[in-house]
Design a protein around this motif. Structure first.
Motif, short mmCIF file in Angstrom:
data_model
loop_
_atom_site.label_atom_id
_atom_site.label_comp_id
_atom_site.label_asym_id
_atom_site.label_seq_id
_atom_site.Cartn_x
_atom_site.Cartn_y
_atom_site.Cartn_z
N ALA A 1 10.31 -8.90 3.24
CA ALA A 1 11.54 -8.90 2.43
C ALA A 1 11.24 -9.01 0.94
CB ALA A 1 12.44 -10.05 2.87
N ILE A 2 10.06 -9.43 0.58
CA ILE A 2 9.68 -9.54 -0.82
C ILE A 2 9.36 -8.15 -1.36
CG2 ILE A 2 8.03 -10.54 -2.45
CD1 ILE A 2 7.57 -12.78 -0.41
N PRO A 3 9.97 -7.71 -2.45
CA PRO A 3 9.64 -6.39 -3.01
C PRO A 3 8.14 -6.28 -3.29
CG PRO A 3 11.60 -7.30 -4.06
CD PRO A 3 11.03 -8.39 -3.22
N ARG B 1 -0.89 -3.16 -0.98
CA ARG B 1 -1.21 -1.93 -1.71
C ARG B 1 0.05 -1.12 -2.02
NH1 ARG B 1 -4.33 1.57 2.96
NH2 ARG B 1 -2.50 2.23 4.13
N ASP B 2 1.20 -1.50 -1.45
CA ASP B 2 2.45 -0.81 -1.75
C ASP B 2 2.93 -1.05 -3.18
OD1 ASP B 2 2.39 -0.01 0.90
OD2 ASP B 2 3.78 -1.56 1.57
N ALA B 3 2.40 -2.11 -3.81
CA ALA B 3 2.85 -2.44 -5.17
C ALA B 3 2.56 -1.28 -6.12
CB ALA B 3 2.14 -3.70 -5.65
N GLY B 4 3.54 -0.95 -6.94
CA GLY B 4 3.37 0.12 -7.91
C GLY B 4 3.35 1.51 -7.29
N GLY B 5 3.76 1.61 -6.02
CA GLY B 5 3.75 2.91 -5.36
C GLY B 5 2.41 3.31 -4.81
N GLY B 6 1.54 2.33 -4.60
CA GLY B 6 0.23 2.62 -4.04
C GLY B 6 0.30 3.12 -2.62
N SER B 7 -0.78 3.74 -2.17
CA SER B 7 -0.81 4.32 -0.83
C SER B 7 -2.26 4.37 -0.37
CB SER B 7 -0.24 5.74 -0.86
OG SER B 7 -1.07 6.59 -1.65
N GLU B 8 -2.46 4.86 0.84
CA GLU B 8 -3.81 5.02 1.36
C GLU B 8 -4.63 5.95 0.46
OE1 GLU B 8 -6.06 6.25 5.57
OE2 GLU B 8 -3.87 6.18 5.43
N ALA B 9 -3.97 6.91 -0.16
CA ALA B 9 -4.66 7.85 -1.03
C ALA B 9 -5.13 7.19 -2.33
CB ALA B 9 -3.76 9.04 -1.36
N ASP B 10 -4.40 6.19 -2.82
CA ASP B 10 -4.78 5.46 -4.03
C ASP B 10 -4.36 4.01 -3.86
OD1 ASP B 10 -5.51 4.51 -6.45
OD2 ASP B 10 -4.19 5.79 -7.64
N PRO B 11 -5.19 3.22 -3.19
CA PRO B 11 -4.82 1.82 -2.93
C PRO B 11 -5.25 0.85 -4.01
CG PRO B 11 -6.82 2.34 -1.74
CD PRO B 11 -6.43 3.59 -2.48
#
Length: 429
Positions: A141-143, A187-197
């Motif tokens: 629930a935390i952004p 790694r989701d912070a800032g729009g991160g992903s597996e491609a750029d974690p």
């Protein structure tokens, strides 16, 4: 200047680390490896360890939520699931008072002269072992952009709790915001992903490190990475007090995973994987994996295919494949160790901070595989430890499987020998 010169005087000249992760509370039932914390600590000291690394469940115990952490009900993934999967062979059926358990661990550590690397696996695995999904839901629930700071606030309260409990915080080696931020929901912070974690989360990571350091100036603060970005080290948080990274090289194990399709795929389970299964292995799906609640899969990085693989392969067939192919990859595995440790050492030297490898060396094997703990795997570990010493690293694991909840714990003489080497070389330098 030696990297060991950057170690604070009140801490050991070298950390010899046993990875207790979340298992110190998930495997705490009668007959499980951590039922007797003092006994487990004594066994660690006898093997030459002076440090353990744990998930201290900081968010559960000290986060902003209304969960009652005095009764954490531990449960297996599902009946019959995880019984032969490393770290997941949890029996369940035990309730843990989180804060009381944490205090007991630190009191035991003080009594036995052991330091504690305080971390969190909460955005990666820990909540999956809870009977209820409320811990997992509260974290999610935390952004994403607020998660690092939420962990930092929880850790600051944890330090206060230990300090008021008779100065137990003095057993802390350092504070680690979270385990493997590149391989977790952080790694989701800032729009991160597996491609750029790495890069997207970096400013949020660094901001939380700085905030926690301001709140706890008497303790070093860092974060940790599961895959060392050794070709792009500036992507890692640059204001850490400890260069903490993990070094897994896979090699022959990676080749086996690709050949057998261990982690899933359209034709899972493949014919190659089926050739490694034990007699009487159930069909994939149904009771073998399908009884796991969906939120538990979301709360951990282990997929249905991985559970099925690790639970149902025949360890003899698995290891035989690896032994037959090991010679094809051994030299490349040593090269990978060299490259990653050299990058970690350079990163630390440029910043004047000590360096630690908190996990390594080969990779994730079924619980009863002896490949990494046998003669070929331990040779890789011995090479890695020697190179870590050559490069001046402060803290080193002998291997991620060298802990009470892994069969490799029985390699007592080997652990004593390597830990003595680590101590002797620290004194000599």
């Amino acid at each position: 200047m030696s990297l060991l010169d950057a170690v604070p005087e009140h801490l050991p000249a070298r950390l010899t680390i046993s990875l207790w992760d979340f298992s110190w509370y998930t495997q705490a039932g009668p007959g499980e490896p951590f039922a007797d914390l003092d006994g487990a600590m004594v066994a660690a000291v006898e093997r030459g360890y002076n440090t353990i690394r744990i998930c201290a469940m900081p968010f559960l115990l000290f986060g902003d939520h209304d969960i009652d952490a005095s009764r954490l009900d531990i449960e297996e993934m599902a009946p019959g699931v995880g019984h032969a999967t490393r770290w997941y062979n949890v029996r369940g059926g035990v309730s843990v008072d989180g804060r009381a358990r944490l205090r007991e661990l630190f009191e035991t550590a003080r009594r036995r002269g052991v330091r504690v690397i305080v971390s969190s696996w909460e955005y990666q695995q820990s909540p999956a072992f809870s009977r209820s999904d409320n811990w997992y839901r509260a974290l999610e629930a935390i952004p994403p952009e607020e998660r690092f700071l939420a962990l930092a606030k929880s850790l600051a309260r944890l330090v206060d709790y230990l300090r008021t409990a008779g100065g137990l915080d003095r057993q802390i080696a350092y504070l680690e915001l979270h385990n493997e931020v590149d391989l977790s929901h952080l790694r989701d912070a800032g729009g991160g992903s597996e491609a750029d974690p790495y890069w997207p989360q970096k400013p949020f990571n660094e901001r939380a490190i700085e905030w926690l350091r301001e709140q706890c100036p008497e303790h070093m603060v860092t974060t940790s990475y599961g895959i060392t970005p050794y070709l792009d080290m500036p992507a890692a948080a640059e204001n850490s007090d400890v260069a903490h990274f993990h070094v897994y090289v896979y090699g022959a194990l990676g080749a086996l995973e690709r050949w057998a399709g261990v982690r899933g795929g359209d034709d899972y389970p493949s014919a190659n994987l089926r050739s490694l299964l034990r007699d009487g292995a159930p069909e994939f799906g149904g009771a073998s994996t399908g009884l796991v609640p969906s939120w538990r899969y979301d709360a951990t990085g282990i997929s249905p295919g991985m559970f099925y693989t690790y639970d149902n392969v025949d360890p003899r067939l698995w290891d035989r494949w690896l032994y037959e192919k090991h010679h094809l990859y051994a030299e490349a595995m040593r090269w990978a160790i060299d490259d990653k440790l050299t990058a970690i050492s350079a990163f630390a030297r440029q910043r004047g901070i000590p360096a630690v490898v908190g996990e390594g060396w080969i990779g994730y094997t079924p619980l009863h595989s002896e490949y990494e703990d046998g003669p070929l795997g331990t040779a890789i570990a011995e090479y890695a430890v020697q190179r870590a010493v050559d490069l001046g690293l402060w803290g080193v694991v002998l291997g991620s499987n060298s802990a009470p909840h892994h069969p490799g714990w029985r390699n007592v003489a080997w652990q004593q020998h390597l830990n003595r080497f680590l101590f002797d070389t620290a004194i000599a330098s």
